[in-house]
Design an enzyme around this catalytic site. Structure first.
Site, mmCIF file in Angstrom:
data_model
loop_
_atom_site.group_PDB
_atom_site.id
_atom_site.type_symbol
_atom_site.label_atom_id
_atom_site.label_comp_id
_atom_site.label_asym_id
_atom_site.label_seq_id
_atom_site.Cartn_x
_atom_site.Cartn_y
_atom_site.Cartn_z
ATOM 1 N N CYS A 117 -17.007 -26.666 -7.316
ATOM 2 C CA CYS A 117 -16.473 -25.984 -8.484
ATOM 3 C C CYS A 117 -15.213 -25.194 -8.126
ATOM 4 O O CYS A 117 -15.051 -24.745 -7.003
ATOM 5 C CB CYS A 117 -17.469 -24.999 -9.124
ATOM 6 S SG CYS A 117 -19.053 -25.736 -9.495
ATOM 7 N N ARG A 163 -12.094 -30.011 -6.803
ATOM 8 C CA ARG A 163 -13.339 -29.323 -6.466
ATOM 9 C C ARG A 163 -14.499 -29.751 -7.374
ATOM 10 O O ARG A 163 -15.623 -29.268 -7.216
ATOM 11 C CB ARG A 163 -13.154 -27.807 -6.576
ATOM 12 C CG ARG A 163 -12.026 -27.285 -5.714
ATOM 13 C CD ARG A 163 -11.880 -25.789 -5.856
ATOM 14 N NE ARG A 163 -13.016 -25.129 -5.249
ATOM 15 C CZ ARG A 163 -13.123 -24.799 -3.981
ATOM 16 N NH1 ARG A 163 -12.131 -25.085 -3.156
ATOM 17 N NH2 ARG A 163 -14.187 -24.202 -3.517
ATOM 18 N N TRP A 205 -18.631 -28.971 -10.499
ATOM 19 C CA TRP A 205 -19.349 -30.060 -9.844
ATOM 20 C C TRP A 205 -20.818 -29.679 -9.979
ATOM 21 O O TRP A 205 -21.265 -28.683 -9.427
ATOM 22 C CB TRP A 205 -18.940 -30.182 -8.377
ATOM 23 C CG TRP A 205 -19.589 -31.341 -7.687
ATOM 24 C CD1 TRP A 205 -19.164 -32.630 -7.689
ATOM 25 C CD2 TRP A 205 -20.776 -31.322 -6.877
ATOM 26 N NE1 TRP A 205 -20.007 -33.415 -6.952
ATOM 27 C CE2 TRP A 205 -21.008 -32.652 -6.443
ATOM 28 C CE3 TRP A 205 -21.672 -30.317 -6.490
ATOM 29 C CZ2 TRP A 205 -22.095 -32.989 -5.634
ATOM 30 C CZ3 TRP A 205 -22.751 -30.662 -5.688
ATOM 31 C CH2 TRP A 205 -22.947 -31.992 -5.263
ATOM 32 N N ASN A 231 -18.976 -20.414 -8.531
ATOM 33 C CA ASN A 231 -18.986 -21.536 -7.600
ATOM 34 C C ASN A 231 -20.021 -21.213 -6.540
ATOM 35 O O ASN A 231 -19.955 -20.148 -5.925
ATOM 36 C CB ASN A 231 -17.583 -21.676 -6.976
ATOM 37 C CG ASN A 231 -17.592 -22.538 -5.726
ATOM 38 O OD1 ASN A 231 -18.392 -23.449 -5.600
ATOM 39 N ND2 ASN A 231 -16.684 -22.254 -4.808
ATOM 40 N N GLY A 232 -21.001 -22.101 -6.337
ATOM 41 C CA GLY A 232 -22.032 -21.840 -5.332
ATOM 42 C C GLY A 232 -23.396 -22.171 -5.899
ATOM 43 O O GLY A 232 -23.503 -22.881 -6.909
ATOM 44 N N GLU A 243 -17.384 -45.604 8.824
ATOM 45 C CA GLU A 243 -16.393 -45.105 7.862
ATOM 46 C C GLU A 243 -16.083 -46.164 6.801
ATOM 47 O O GLU A 243 -15.949 -45.845 5.620
ATOM 48 C CB GLU A 243 -15.124 -44.673 8.621
ATOM 49 C CG GLU A 243 -13.971 -44.217 7.763
ATOM 50 C CD GLU A 243 -14.273 -42.984 6.900
ATOM 51 O OE1 GLU A 243 -15.344 -42.384 7.043
ATOM 52 O OE2 GLU A 243 -13.424 -42.667 6.056
ATOM 53 N N LYS A 255 -16.586 -45.590 2.825
ATOM 54 C CA LYS A 255 -15.487 -45.786 1.858
ATOM 55 C C LYS A 255 -15.925 -46.751 0.751
ATOM 56 O O LYS A 255 -15.689 -46.506 -0.420
ATOM 57 C CB LYS A 255 -14.237 -46.369 2.518
ATOM 58 C CG LYS A 255 -13.414 -45.468 3.370
ATOM 59 C CD LYS A 255 -12.528 -44.499 2.631
ATOM 60 C CE LYS A 255 -13.226 -43.199 2.423
ATOM 61 N NZ LYS A 255 -13.247 -42.253 3.490
ATOM 62 N N GLU A 294 -18.604 -45.073 -1.640
ATOM 63 C CA GLU A 294 -18.162 -43.989 -2.524
ATOM 64 C C GLU A 294 -17.157 -44.470 -3.561
ATOM 65 O O GLU A 294 -17.079 -43.923 -4.653
ATOM 66 C CB GLU A 294 -17.604 -42.801 -1.729
ATOM 67 C CG GLU A 294 -16.316 -43.069 -1.008
ATOM 68 C CD GLU A 294 -15.766 -41.832 -0.297
ATOM 69 O OE1 GLU A 294 -15.975 -40.724 -0.784
ATOM 70 O OE2 GLU A 294 -15.128 -42.010 0.758
ATOM 71 N N HIS A 337 -33.088 -55.710 14.918
ATOM 72 C CA HIS A 337 -34.297 -54.887 14.888
ATOM 73 C C HIS A 337 -34.720 -54.530 13.465
ATOM 74 O O HIS A 337 -35.441 -53.553 13.263
ATOM 75 C CB HIS A 337 -34.080 -53.616 15.727
ATOM 76 C CG HIS A 337 -33.853 -53.901 17.179
ATOM 77 N ND1 HIS A 337 -34.840 -54.400 18.002
ATOM 78 C CD2 HIS A 337 -32.739 -53.818 17.934
ATOM 79 C CE1 HIS A 337 -34.353 -54.585 19.225
ATOM 80 N NE2 HIS A 337 -33.068 -54.244 19.211
ATOM 81 N N LYS A 366 -13.784 -33.205 -3.902
ATOM 82 C CA LYS A 366 -12.991 -33.243 -2.674
ATOM 83 C C LYS A 366 -13.414 -32.168 -1.691
ATOM 84 O O LYS A 366 -13.302 -32.341 -0.485
ATOM 85 C CB LYS A 366 -11.517 -33.074 -3.051
ATOM 86 C CG LYS A 366 -10.541 -33.199 -1.900
ATOM 87 C CD LYS A 366 -10.341 -34.639 -1.526
ATOM 88 C CE LYS A 366 -9.422 -34.815 -0.336
ATOM 89 N NZ LYS A 366 -9.713 -36.089 0.347
HETATM 90 C C1 F6R Z 1 -15.350 -39.274 2.219
HETATM 91 C C2 F6R Z 1 -15.048 -37.860 2.278
HETATM 92 C C3 F6R Z 1 -16.130 -36.928 2.661
HETATM 93 C C4 F6R Z 1 -15.553 -35.771 3.494
HETATM 94 C C5 F6R Z 1 -16.632 -34.722 3.760
HETATM 95 C C6 F6R Z 1 -16.117 -33.603 4.623
HETATM 96 O O1 F6R Z 1 -14.213 -40.008 1.877
HETATM 97 O O2 F6R Z 1 -13.950 -37.462 2.006
HETATM 98 O O3 F6R Z 1 -17.161 -37.559 3.330
HETATM 99 O O4 F6R Z 1 -15.074 -36.289 4.697
HETATM 100 O O5 F6R Z 1 -17.064 -34.214 2.539
HETATM 101 O O6 F6R Z 1 -15.023 -32.981 4.042
HETATM 102 P P1 F6R Z 1 -14.060 -32.077 4.877
HETATM 103 O O7 F6R Z 1 -13.289 -32.942 5.820
HETATM 104 O O8 F6R Z 1 -13.183 -31.408 3.870
HETATM 105 O O9 F6R Z 1 -14.918 -31.098 5.620
#
Ligand code: F6R
Length: 607
Positions: A2, A27, A75, A101-102, A481, A485, A488, A504, A602
């Site tokens: 948020c 956010r 969020w 926020n929290g 990774e 990607k 998500e 396994h 984000k």
């Molecule tokens: C995936 C992604 C998340 C962040 C994770 C940590 O694309 O962006 O998995 O990597 O939430 O975020 P930060 O790097 O801001 O601590």
């Protein structure tokens, strides 16, 4: 998560706040709302479920002569994304407006108590208990009411509150969630991130845990958790409100993928020179280096994936235990920590609650902490002994791309520099590394070009039941990774499995509708990996391979993307670029929201 923004002053509050929300959408984007206060105290609220565009249509319903206001982008944690659960929240009389926020962890017991006392709730959020508690505690002084309520709360919060009997006043408080106040001339601000108010002021005070700020247009006061006034610690920040334009690109993700040659070059600037790696910021912990007996990387999500190859390199060079932990596990069940454990925290945002929690656990045990961070001025940059910035520039798209490759690179640079300082890396080895590191931007450019091939591959395999990403050694982090990607961005199921583990159990998923996506690097386990891919093909799984430094990939793969040959740590980093593109193309096939995938944000400021 948020985002919060608040304003007291003469400008048109609703528009200023809405512009602030635009910069905070990273956010969360489940709902948004604005509350404004008129000079006679009356509070008006407009809030809408969904993205900010929905709220924008309601802005004309707010008065134009407000003297203060608060706003929020959500969020969802407790309660679905609906108009009723959107912030700001209010009490039954409409006399209070509050954004949060929290998470209030003890909200259930507080809600039961408040309902027994006759309060009626209009949302299913945890936040609403705050409004009713403040309403009960209010005796003509909003700050006093908030100080009375805070000790009753468990959890994390950044809040901003207005009361109808004190027009023009905003009281804000924080614990373990970011909050700043902005000092203007005849106007004051509060926000989750300086970026939300950077168009108006660069004079920022970063609130500390437990602090409460009291704002009117004519000034701001700051109070410690015990209620005593403390001086305003004003810092000039350079944050820019211009959260980038997409330019020629359709999506920020596309732009950010394309920026990787530059962002990777920026990460090395002044750090990889004269045949060696030297990061000036590490001087701050140089006294600790000789005594290090173990190294712990902590991070979440992509940042965790970015740490894996560096941890393996650290263990090899130092000959001491080095590993990566997911921060949400580390913070509550840490390994043995002490002054001889070096903790390296990685975070793009510098606000990830779990990573900050892990750093607190490390610091409580007197472990030295290095932070690798993109966002300057974030909480993590103020929580570590040494801070190494990624310099990747603002990353707008929720999916980490350029920040991921910069994190992986910067983590390698740190390990190399520490090893050199500790006498574990010879001058000639350092020179060999430096030479190859400096080729990374060029390699990234050619990987971007090769990634064009992913468009046709995505079109061919969209519609598959699921995807198994695999590799061995350094390439495995890239496989993880790649799977993250894809999940998500395109909402398709994907998982990363070490190639030797497929037999396994996971191999039973394989078949013509379940492709394997392999990261094939020229390392000592290459032949073992190739055998595993042959096993997958024997089960009729198509193999899509991103290949570095290996000829005749057609023998083990149905589709190949060739990237430059390099040592495995570097090739692994470069190999993530075509996998980003694969996920991007799949998201387009799925018609998904590329820059704002559903359910994500984000900056992950809740546990
Ligand atoms: C995936 C992604 C998340 C962040 C994770 C940590 O694309 O962006 O998995 O990597 O939430 O975020 P930060 O790097 O801001 O601590």
């Amino acid at each position: 998560m948020c985002g919060i923004v608040g304003y007291a002053g003469p400008q048109r509050a609703s528009e200023l706040l809405f512009a602030g929300l635009r910069t905070l959408e990273y956010r969360g984007y489940d709902s948004a709302g604005v509350a404004t206060a008129a000079a006679n105290g009356s509070i008006s609220i407009q809030k809408r479920a969904g993205k900010l565009d929905n709220l924008q249509m309601a802005l004309p319903l707010l008065p134009t002569d407000a003297i203060a206001g608060i706003a929020h982008t959500r969020w969802a944690t407790h309660g679905e994304a609906s108009d009723a659960n959107a912030h700001p929240h209010s009490d039954e009389s409409g006399g209070i407006a509050l954004v949060h926020n929290g998470i209030i962890e003890n909200f259930s017991e507080l809600k039961r108590e408040l309902e027994a006392a006759g309060h009626h709730f209009s949302s299913t959020t945890d936040t609403e208990v705050l409004v009713h508690l403040i309403e009960s505690a209010y005796q003509g002084d909003l700050r006093a009411a908030i100080f009375a309520v805070l000790p009753r709360l468990r959890g994390q919060w950044a809040i901003a509150v207005m009361h109808k009997d004190e027009p023009g006043r905003i009281v804000a408080a924080r614990k373990e969630a970011p909050l700043v106040i902005g000092i203007g001339d005849g106007e004051q601000f509060v926000a989750s991130d300086p970026i939300a108010i950077a168009a108006h002021t660069r004079r920022i005070v970063f609130l500390r845990d437990g602090e409460v700020a009291d704002l009117t247009k004519s000034g701001a006061q700051l109070f410690a958790a015990d209620g005593s006034e403390v001086p305003l610690r004003i810092e000039e920040v350079t944050t820019s409100a211009s959260t980038n334009e997409k330019g020629e690109y359709t999506h920020f993700m596309q732009k950010e993928m394309a920026e990787q040659p530059q962002s990777l070059r920026a990460a090395m600037l002044g750090r990889v020179t004269d045949g060696t790696v030297r990061i000036e910021e590490l001087d701050a912990i140089s006294a600790n280096i000789a005594g290090i007996r173990s190294i712990e990387f902590v991070a979440c999500g992509s940042a965790y994936n970015a740490s894996l190859a560096a941890a393996a390199l650290a263990e090899r060079l130092f000959g001491i235990p080095a590993r990566s932990s997911v921060a949400s596990e580390f913070r509550y069940d840490p390994p043995a920590l002490g002054p001889t454990t070096l903790v390296i925290a990685i975070s793009q945002s510098g606000e990830t609650a779990d990573t900050l929690g892990a750093v607190r656990a490390a610091r409580n045990a007197s472990a030295p902490v290095i932070a690798i961070v993109n966002s300057e001025g974030s909480t993590l940059t103020r929580s570590a002994d040494a801070v190494v910035l990624l310099r990747a520039g603002v990353e707008v798209s929720v999916a980490a791309t350029k920040s991921f490759t910069s994190q992986a690179l910067t983590a390698l640079l740190i390990v190399l520099d520490l090893a050199r300082r500790a006498g574990h890396l010879s001058a000639s080895d350092a020179a060999g590394w430096s030479k190859e590191l400096l080729e990374i931007p060029e390699m990234a450019s050619s990987a971007l070009t090769a990634s064009e091939g992913m468009r046709a591959i995505a079109a061919r395999f969209y519609g598959s039941e699921g995807f198994m990403f695999t590799s061995r050694g350094e390439g495995f982090a890239t496989a993880l990774e790649g799977a993250l990607k894809l999940k998500e961005l395109s909402y398709l199921h994907a998982e990363g499995i070490p190639a030797g583990e497929m037999k396994h159990g996971p191999i039973s998923l394989l078949g013509p509708k379940h492709p394997v996506v392999a990261v094939v690097l020229n390392s000592h386990t290459l032949q073992k990996l190739v055998s595993n891919l042959m096993e997958a093909r024997a089960r009729l799984s198509p193999v899509i391979a991103v290949v570095s430094g290996v000829d005749e990939a057609g023998e083990f793969a149905d589709e190949t993307i060739m990237i430059p040959a390099a040592r495995p740590e570097i090739a692994a980093l470069i190999a993530s670029i075509p996998l980003q593109r694969f996920a991007y193309e799949m998201a387009l096939c799925a018609g998904a929201s590329v820059d704002q995938p559903k359910n994500l944000a984000k900056s992950v400021t809740v546990e």
